[in-house]
Design a protein around this motif. Structure first.
Motif, PDB file in Angstrom:
ATOM      1  N   GLY A 135      19.057  28.037  56.516  1.00  0.00           N
ATOM      2  CA  GLY A 135      20.313  28.836  57.356  1.00  0.00           C
ATOM      3  C   GLY A 135      21.017  29.394  56.573  1.00  0.00           C
ATOM      4  N   SER A 159      22.481  32.963  56.957  1.00  0.00           N
ATOM      5  CA  SER A 159      23.510  34.031  57.807  1.00  0.00           C
ATOM      6  C   SER A 159      23.638  33.970  58.638  1.00  0.00           C
ATOM      7  N   TYR A 160      24.525  34.309  59.123  1.00  0.00           N
ATOM      8  CA  TYR A 160      25.880  33.639  60.359  1.00  0.00           C
ATOM      9  C   TYR A 160      25.050  33.504  62.029  1.00  0.00           C
ATOM     10  N   LYS A 161      24.042  34.452  62.377  1.00  0.00           N
ATOM     11  CA  LYS A 161      22.632  33.963  62.791  1.00  0.00           C
ATOM     12  C   LYS A 161      21.120  34.456  62.056  1.00  0.00           C
ATOM     13  N   PRO A 162      20.163  33.680  63.208  1.00  0.00           N
ATOM     14  CA  PRO A 162      19.037  34.579  62.478  1.00  0.00           C
ATOM     15  C   PRO A 162      18.575  35.869  63.121  1.00  0.00           C
ATOM     16  N   ALA A 185      29.649  34.249  57.928  1.00  0.00           N
ATOM     17  CA  ALA A 185      28.312  33.072  58.254  1.00  0.00           C
ATOM     18  C   ALA A 185      29.821  31.928  57.538  1.00  0.00           C
ATOM     19  N   SER A 227      27.844  29.514  57.253  1.00  0.00           N
ATOM     20  CA  SER A 227      27.543  28.252  55.706  1.00  0.00           C
ATOM     21  C   SER A 227      28.324  28.575  54.654  1.00  0.00           C
ATOM     22  N   ASP A 241      17.036  30.603  53.133  1.00  0.00           N
ATOM     23  CA  ASP A 241      17.318  31.223  54.037  1.00  0.00           C
ATOM     24  C   ASP A 241      15.890  32.338  53.930  1.00  0.00           C
ATOM     25  N   THR A 289      21.890  27.649  60.645  1.00  0.00           N
ATOM     26  CA  THR A 289      21.450  28.532  60.883  1.00  0.00           C
ATOM     27  C   THR A 289      20.174  28.153  61.812  1.00  0.00           C
ATOM     28  N   GLU A 290      20.316  28.677  63.124  1.00  0.00           N
ATOM     29  CA  GLU A 290      18.653  27.809  63.850  1.00  0.00           C
ATOM     30  C   GLU A 290      17.591  29.251  63.330  1.00  0.00           C
ATOM     31  N   TRP A 291      17.522  29.719  62.598  1.00  0.00           N
ATOM     32  CA  TRP A 291      15.643  30.834  62.555  1.00  0.00           C
ATOM     33  C   TRP A 291      14.723  29.555  63.079  1.00  0.00           C
ATOM     34  N   ARG A 344      22.665  23.131  64.508  1.00  0.00           N
ATOM     35  CA  ARG A 344      22.595  23.605  65.962  1.00  0.00           C
ATOM     36  C   ARG A 344      22.122  23.084  66.912  1.00  0.00           C
TER      37      ARG A 344
END
Ligand code: NAD
Length: 440
Positions: free
Chosen positions: A322, A324-327, A335, A337, A355, A390-392, A416
């Motif tokens: 992950g 991106s700054y969020k899923p 971000a 990351s 990602d 990031t919590e995809w 996360r």
């Protein structure tokens, strides 16, 4: 009705497409020639669920157009300004793009229309837009009537189309009744769900957008501080979250601890509000702390990693899940990351990241030494540790046995809190998370 949207980024493209979906004729304008050329061929510049399909449908039905020339598309009922308002060097919002569009509108306007500021702008900017247009009309010695309006956007990246189509509320700032009538007509199809259409003065409308983002950012920094304290006193932030979130005065949303907030809005809007206050000799004490806590939080995972490896990261190999700054978005602006991955590389570590959507964007901002994998397991080969940023959804229930076979080291840093500590530890991993260090 016909509208023109200026600035074809996350907000402009979604706005234009969703208005076209209601039957309006929409032209989206951008100064980025390549972006417009690609859009004209049906190539979508951003990842946003459902956007692709809606753009194609509306282009095919002859309702959605793309152009680089605003001058050629002012034969409309309303112009929506949705260009970027990036942070200037001192943190204040740079509204020069907004004012440039205002000036062009004044130069080429031929008949009465509504000019809407949709970009997030400091209080007073919409009135500056009005003044700039007026000056251009005076220069041309023409007197065309126009209305001005503020209409901040509240969509969330990752669910932008749904948010726009089914908004919680529409807020408009106006000076004249005529502007309200045009807004009502434009937004009627989106308000069939009965959600509120709020009409207010322009300054309050501009302030509402900043206040909303500042409040949400504050909740995140607040929970991150509580989480960091939980780690030190043996409490579990997940339980604390449920405990406070069930109080209807608090509610369950936006109270998740993590590696700090990012994205194109919260960081810059918090800073811009602090600067706006300074311009009128007021100090936003809470927001300054919110910003400081966030900057610190972005480094937390890196500190946990340094602690585990005794500050010996040289040559170590990290798998990252992950970026991106969020899923559900490919947006890499601010971000967490960036701080974590570039920090690892700087410390001499090797990073292989995956990602589901943001790898192309990530390549533009992450250290060139970062390698990328084709799926979550691909990056685990030979890794000394996994860092989840990031919590995809696809990371939530991984095949732990497969992970163990692939990874050299059995360490997971979960930024996360998506894994069950007991499960992961029973599987033989050392498990670090945020605000739950005491959870067995
Ligand atoms: P973005 O960077 O994705 O897009 C902005 C676009 O404007 C770019 O394509 C750029 O080329 C174009 N542009 C700049 N100057 C121009 C000009 N003079 N004429 C035509 N086009 C021009 O930005 P964004 O994320 O869509 O944000 C736009 C505004 O909306 C900002 O003020 C932002 O704070 C606000 N906003 C963003 C979000 C979000 O989730 N991204 C949500 C709500 C509000």
């Amino acid at each position: 009705m016909k509208i023109t949207v200026v600035g074809t980024g996350y907000v402009g493209l979604v706005t234009g497409t969703c208005f076209a979906e209601t039957g309006l004729t929409v032209t989206c304008i951008d100064i980025d020639k390549e972006k417009i050329a690609r859009l004209q061929k049906g190539i979508i510049p951003i990842y946003e669920p459902r956007l692709d399909e809606l753009v194609h449908q509306n282009m095919a039905k002859g309702r959605l157009f793309f152009s680089t020339s605003l001058a050629d598309h002012l034969d409309c009922d309303a112009v929506f300004i949705a260009v970027g308002t990036p942070p200037g060097e001192d943190g204040s919002a740079d509204v020069s793009h907004v004012l440039k569009v205002a000036s062009e509108t004044g130069k080429y306007m031929t008949h009465p229309l509504l000019v809407v500021v949709k970009s997030t702008v400091p209080v007073g900017t919409t009135m500056k837009v009005k003044q700039v247009i007026r000056e251009e009309l005076d220069r041309r010695k023409v007197n065309i009537r126009f209305y001005i309006g503020s209409n901040p956007e509240f969509l969330k990246e990752g669910s932008a189309v749904d948010d726009f189509m089914k908004p919680d509320r529409i807020i408009v700032g106006v000076e004249e009744e005529e502007a309200t009538r045009i807004f009502e007509k434009l937004y009627k199809p989106f308000l069939l769900n009965g959600h509120p259409f709020l009409v207010m003065d322009i300054a309050s409308c501009e302030m509402t957008k900043y206040a909303a983002n500042a409040m949400l950012a504050s909740r995140i920094s607040f929970m991150n501080e509580i989480a960091n304290l939980c780690d030190r006193v043996g409490a579990d932030i997940s339980q604390v979250r449920k405990g406070i979130g069930s109080d209807p005065r608090i509610g369950p949303r936006f109270i998740y601890a993590g590696p700090g907030y990012g994205g194109s809005c919260f960081p810059k809007d918090v800073k811009a509000l602090i600067r706006l206050a300074e311009e009128v000799d007021y100090s936003m004490e809470i927001l300054k702390a919110v910003d400081r806590v966030n900057e610190k939080q972005k480094k937390l995972l890196l500190e946990k990693i340094q602690f585990h490896f005794g500050h010996q990261l040289k040559g170590k190999r990290f798998a990252v899940w992950g970026l991106s700054y969020k899923p559900h978005t490919d947006d890499m602006r601010e971000a967490p990351s960036i701080v974590i991955v570039n920090g690892l590389i700087e410390a001499g570590a090797r990073v292989c990241a995956y990602d589901p959507a943001a790898m192309e964007e990530a390549k533009k901002v992450l250290d060139k030494k970062v390698e990328y994998g084709k799926d979550p397991y691909d990056v685990l080969n030979d890794a000394d540790a996994l860092v989840l940023i990031t919590e995809w959804p696809e990371f939530r229930l991984p095949d732990v046995e497969k992970m163990k076979k692939l990874m050299k080291g059995k360490v997971i840093f979960d930024g996360r809190n998506i894994f069950e500590p007991a499960e992961i530890r029973n599987a033989g991993f050392v498990y670090y998370c945020i605000g739950r260090e005491s959870v067995k």
